[in-house]
Design a protein around this motif. Structure first.
Motif, PDB file in Angstrom:
ATOM      1  N   PRO A  48       0.812  -1.226   0.000  1.00 51.69           N
ATOM      2  CA  PRO A  48       0.000   0.000   0.000  1.00 51.69           C
ATOM      3  C   PRO A  48       0.850   1.284   0.000  1.00 51.69           C
ATOM      4  O   PRO A  48       0.632   2.165  -0.814  1.00 51.69           O
ATOM      5  N   SER A  49       1.820   1.398   0.919  1.00 50.92           N
ATOM      6  CA  SER A  49       2.662   2.593   0.998  1.00 50.92           C
ATOM      7  C   SER A  49       3.904   2.294   1.812  1.00 50.92           C
ATOM      8  O   SER A  49       3.815   1.754   2.916  1.00 50.92           O
ATOM      9  N   LEU A  50       5.058   2.661   1.275  1.00 52.66           N
ATOM     10  CA  LEU A  50       6.321   2.447   1.991  1.00 52.66           C
ATOM     11  C   LEU A  50       6.356   3.198   3.315  1.00 52.66           C
ATOM     12  O   LEU A  50       7.099   2.829   4.215  1.00 52.66           O
ATOM     13  N   ASP A  51       5.558   4.232   3.420  1.00 50.19           N
ATOM     14  CA  ASP A  51       5.568   5.091   4.607  1.00 50.19           C
ATOM     15  C   ASP A  51       4.612   4.609   5.691  1.00 50.19           C
ATOM     16  O   ASP A  51       4.011   5.402   6.401  1.00 50.19           O
TER      17      ASP A  51
ATOM     18  N   SER B  76       4.438   0.360  -5.304  1.00 44.85           N
ATOM     19  CA  SER B  76       3.403   1.018  -4.513  1.00 44.85           C
ATOM     20  C   SER B  76       2.874   2.204  -5.312  1.00 44.85           C
ATOM     21  O   SER B  76       3.357   2.493  -6.407  1.00 44.85           O
ATOM     22  N   LEU B  77       1.901   2.886  -4.742  1.00 46.98           N
ATOM     23  CA  LEU B  77       1.386   4.099  -5.377  1.00 46.98           C
ATOM     24  C   LEU B  77       2.055   5.353  -4.822  1.00 46.98           C
ATOM     25  O   LEU B  77       1.671   6.472  -5.169  1.00 46.98           O
ATOM     26  N   ASP B  78       3.075   5.159  -3.982  1.00 50.48           N
ATOM     27  CA  ASP B  78       3.835   6.306  -3.487  1.00 50.48           C
ATOM     28  C   ASP B  78       4.482   7.033  -4.658  1.00 50.48           C
ATOM     29  O   ASP B  78       4.854   6.406  -5.664  1.00 50.48           O
ATOM     30  N   LEU B  79       4.649   8.336  -4.528  1.00 46.59           N
ATOM     31  CA  LEU B  79       5.339   9.085  -5.571  1.00 46.59           C
ATOM     32  C   LEU B  79       6.800   8.655  -5.632  1.00 46.59           C
ATOM     33  O   LEU B  79       7.404   8.335  -4.601  1.00 46.59           O
TER      34      LEU B  79
ATOM     35  N   LEU C  15      -9.768   2.227  -1.431  1.00 46.15           N
ATOM     36  CA  LEU C  15      -8.635   3.008  -0.909  1.00 46.15           C
ATOM     37  C   LEU C  15      -7.737   3.593  -1.991  1.00 46.15           C
ATOM     38  O   LEU C  15      -6.896   4.441  -1.709  1.00 46.15           O
ATOM     39  N   LYS C  16      -7.875   3.088  -3.211  1.00 48.24           N
ATOM     40  CA  LYS C  16      -6.989   3.485  -4.318  1.00 48.24           C
ATOM     41  C   LYS C  16      -5.529   3.231  -3.945  1.00 48.24           C
ATOM     42  O   LYS C  16      -4.635   4.022  -4.250  1.00 48.24           O
ATOM     43  N   LEU C  17      -5.296   2.102  -3.261  1.00 45.68           N
ATOM     44  CA  LEU C  17      -3.960   1.641  -2.895  1.00 45.68           C
ATOM     45  C   LEU C  17      -3.816   0.207  -3.383  1.00 45.68           C
ATOM     46  O   LEU C  17      -4.810  -0.453  -3.687  1.00 45.68           O
ATOM     47  N   LEU C  18      -2.584  -0.287  -3.417  1.00 49.21           N
ATOM     48  CA  LEU C  18      -2.359  -1.676  -3.790  1.00 49.21           C
ATOM     49  C   LEU C  18      -2.526  -2.581  -2.579  1.00 49.21           C
ATOM     50  O   LEU C  18      -2.120  -2.233  -1.470  1.00 49.21           O
TER      51      LEU C  18
END
Length: 181
Positions: free
Chosen positions: A58-61, A89-92, A130-133
């Protein structure tokens, strides 16, 4: 029309909807276009001829994604050069690059699906709500056939690292029978 799949995974105990097809072991790995930390396009063909471990997060953060990526970075150090470990991920891309520098991630390649959601939709792991992976692992052999899939049932939990590494090691065994065309 994008396929929707229910009852595959939960997020914080609540079922979520995955967008995209259900892939199976033995399927040809779908192509995708994501970007690297310098905004250059990356496709499945970029790693042609290599075994690919693709970790969708979902997010590295977030704490679990951080633990997972650090663990795969350690595991990657034990793998032969013909294996590449990708975290998508979808992170920039800028955030991914900054995070990798701060976390000393030097073996895992981070890629961003933020532009087109190409990977998420092709591999059926984009969470509609969530528009996340969704946290998922794909092991793809040198000929781009999917050899292992793990959809972590609860997105906020870590994957079964041992099962992933066993799948990778099984692909890297010397072939006992040579084939001829």
């Amino acid at each position: 029309m994008v396929m929707e799949r229910n009852n595959v995974v939960t997020f914080k105990g609540k079922p979520v909807t995955l967008l995209g097809p259900e892939l199976h072991v033995g399927d040809r790995a779908p192509d995708f276009t994501v970007v690297d930390n310098g905004l250059s396009p990356v496709t499945l063909a970029t790693y042609s001829g290599k075994v690919k471990v693709i970790s969708a997060v979902p997010s590295l953060d977030t704490p679990v994604c951080e633990m997972e990526t650090r663990r795969f970075n350690q595991e990657a150090a034990t793998l032969p050069d013909k294996v590449v470990v990708l975290t998508i991920s979808l992170d920039l891309p800028f955030a991914q690059k900054r995070w990798c520098g701060a976390a000393n991630i030097d073996r895992v390649i981070t890629l961003s699906d933020y532009q087109e959601r190409s990977f998420g939709l092709a591999y059926g792991v984009l969470i509609k709500e969530l528009k996340l992976l969704s946290r998922s692992i794909f092991v793809i052999d040198r000929t781009d056939i999917i050899r292992y899939i793990q959809h972590v049932p609860e997105v906020t939990r870590e994957p079964d690292y041992g099962a992933v590494m066993d799948a990778v090691k099984n692909l890297n065994q010397p072939e006992s029978v040579s084939s001829s065309a």
